[in-house]
Design a protein around this motif. Structure first.
Motif, short mmCIF file in Angstrom:
data_model
loop_
_atom_site.label_atom_id
_atom_site.label_comp_id
_atom_site.label_asym_id
_atom_site.label_seq_id
_atom_site.Cartn_x
_atom_site.Cartn_y
_atom_site.Cartn_z
N GLU A 1 1.24 29.56 -7.14
CA GLU A 1 0.61 30.61 -6.34
C GLU A 1 0.29 31.83 -7.20
O GLU A 1 -0.76 32.46 -7.04
N HIS A 2 1.17 32.16 -8.14
CA HIS A 2 0.88 33.26 -9.05
C HIS A 2 -0.42 33.01 -9.81
O HIS A 2 -1.23 33.93 -9.99
N LEU A 3 -0.64 31.78 -10.23
CA LEU A 3 -1.88 31.46 -10.93
C LEU A 3 -3.10 31.64 -10.03
O LEU A 3 -4.14 32.14 -10.49
N VAL A 4 -2.98 31.25 -8.78
CA VAL A 4 -4.09 31.45 -7.84
C VAL A 4 -4.36 32.94 -7.66
O VAL A 4 -5.52 33.39 -7.69
N VAL A 5 -3.29 33.72 -7.50
CA VAL A 5 -3.44 35.17 -7.34
C VAL A 5 -4.07 35.79 -8.57
O VAL A 5 -5.05 36.55 -8.48
N ALA A 6 -3.52 35.49 -9.75
CA ALA A 6 -4.03 36.09 -10.98
C ALA A 6 -5.47 35.67 -11.25
O ALA A 6 -6.30 36.50 -11.65
N ASP A 7 -5.79 34.40 -11.02
CA ASP A 7 -7.16 33.95 -11.24
C ASP A 7 -8.12 34.63 -10.27
O ASP A 7 -9.24 34.99 -10.64
N THR A 8 -7.69 34.81 -9.03
CA THR A 8 -8.52 35.52 -8.06
C THR A 8 -8.79 36.94 -8.53
O THR A 8 -9.94 37.41 -8.50
N LEU A 9 -7.75 37.62 -8.98
CA LEU A 9 -7.93 38.99 -9.47
C LEU A 9 -8.88 39.04 -10.66
O LEU A 9 -9.78 39.89 -10.71
N TRP A 10 -8.69 38.13 -11.62
CA TRP A 10 -9.57 38.13 -12.79
C TRP A 10 -11.00 37.76 -12.42
O TRP A 10 -11.95 38.37 -12.93
N LEU A 11 -11.19 36.81 -11.52
CA LEU A 11 -12.55 36.45 -11.12
C LEU A 11 -13.23 37.61 -10.41
O LEU A 11 -14.44 37.84 -10.59
N LYS A 12 -12.49 38.37 -9.63
CA LYS A 12 -13.06 39.56 -9.00
C LYS A 12 -13.44 40.59 -10.05
O LYS A 12 -14.46 41.26 -9.94
N ARG A 13 -12.63 40.72 -11.08
CA ARG A 13 -12.98 41.63 -12.18
C ARG A 13 -14.22 41.14 -12.92
O ARG A 13 -15.13 41.93 -13.20
N PHE A 14 -14.25 39.86 -13.23
CA PHE A 14 -15.42 39.30 -13.91
C PHE A 14 -16.67 39.39 -13.04
O PHE A 14 -17.79 39.48 -13.55
N ARG A 15 -16.49 39.38 -11.74
CA ARG A 15 -17.62 39.50 -10.80
C ARG A 15 -18.35 40.82 -11.03
O ARG A 15 -19.57 40.91 -10.87
N SER A 16 -17.62 41.88 -11.42
CA SER A 16 -18.25 43.19 -11.63
C SER A 16 -18.99 43.28 -12.97
O SER A 16 -19.71 44.25 -13.21
N HIS A 17 -18.83 42.29 -13.82
CA HIS A 17 -19.51 42.24 -15.11
C HIS A 17 -21.00 41.97 -14.88
O HIS A 17 -21.36 41.32 -13.89
N PRO A 18 -21.87 42.45 -15.75
CA PRO A 18 -23.31 42.16 -15.57
C PRO A 18 -23.64 40.67 -15.45
O PRO A 18 -24.63 40.31 -14.82
N ALA A 19 -22.79 39.80 -16.00
CA ALA A 19 -23.02 38.35 -15.88
C ALA A 19 -22.24 37.74 -14.72
O ALA A 19 -22.11 36.52 -14.63
#
Length: 179
Positions: free
Chosen positions: A48-66
């Protein structure tokens, strides 16, 4: 790091996550949730920690121009703690894991070298702002997953379930020898 290594890491990530969820599903009821003294307690807690951390990182990467290829992450509620429990069952969590892994593979596969040269700006839970180069940040993203999957593999082995081969090398394609 070359751009072509990230798709291989995304593929490895999805493959290994599938192996771990398949292995965890072999355990008797209650064993996935049993506190085993790990940093996140149980096998479930670690996954579950991996799901949480990956969700957080994907949301961060979502704000990237790409980040346009990560639009589906917008529909997922942002976790509020690294040990947040969101799923009551392994099957529910696996459905989210599969969704995240599909997003990761597709997004990484669409990145160009120029995308990796554009820095990422994000905030941590404590509000601290960071701007970092994307290449090593992506490397951290995949390394973090590998770290906690290694912990999960140990917990599964201690519970009597053999995960099998976990080496990245298994996912490295063969090439024709020169000469």
């Amino acid at each position: 790091m070359q751009t072509d290594l990230f798709p291989m890491l995304a593929d490895y990530n999805r493959w290994m996550n599938g192996k771990l969820y398949d292995a965890a599903a072999q355990l008797p009821p209650g064993e996935v949730d049993r506190d085993r003294g790990a940093f996140f307690g149980s096998i479930h807690g670690t996954l579950e920690h991996l799901v949480v951390a990956d969700t957080l990182w994907l949301k961060r990467f979502r704000s990237h121009p790409a980040g346009a290829g990560l639009a589906a992450i917008d529909a997922i509620v942002t976790p509020t703690a690294l040990d947040q429990r969101q799923f009551g069952t392994l099957a529910e969590m696996r459905a989210r894991r599969d969704l995240l892994d599909g997003l990761i593979v597709a997004w990484i596969g669409g990145l160009a070298a120029a995308d990796l040269d554009t820095p990422l700006t994000y905030r941590r839970f404590n509000g601290e702002a960071h701007t970092k180069p994307v290449r090593p940040t992506l490397l951290h993203f995949f390394n973090h997953q590998t770290h906690h999957r290694g912990q999960t593999t140990t917990l599964l082995t201690q519970a009597g379930v053999d995960v099998g081969v976990t080496d990245l090398l298994v996912r490295v394609p063969e090439v024709e020898p020169k000469g």
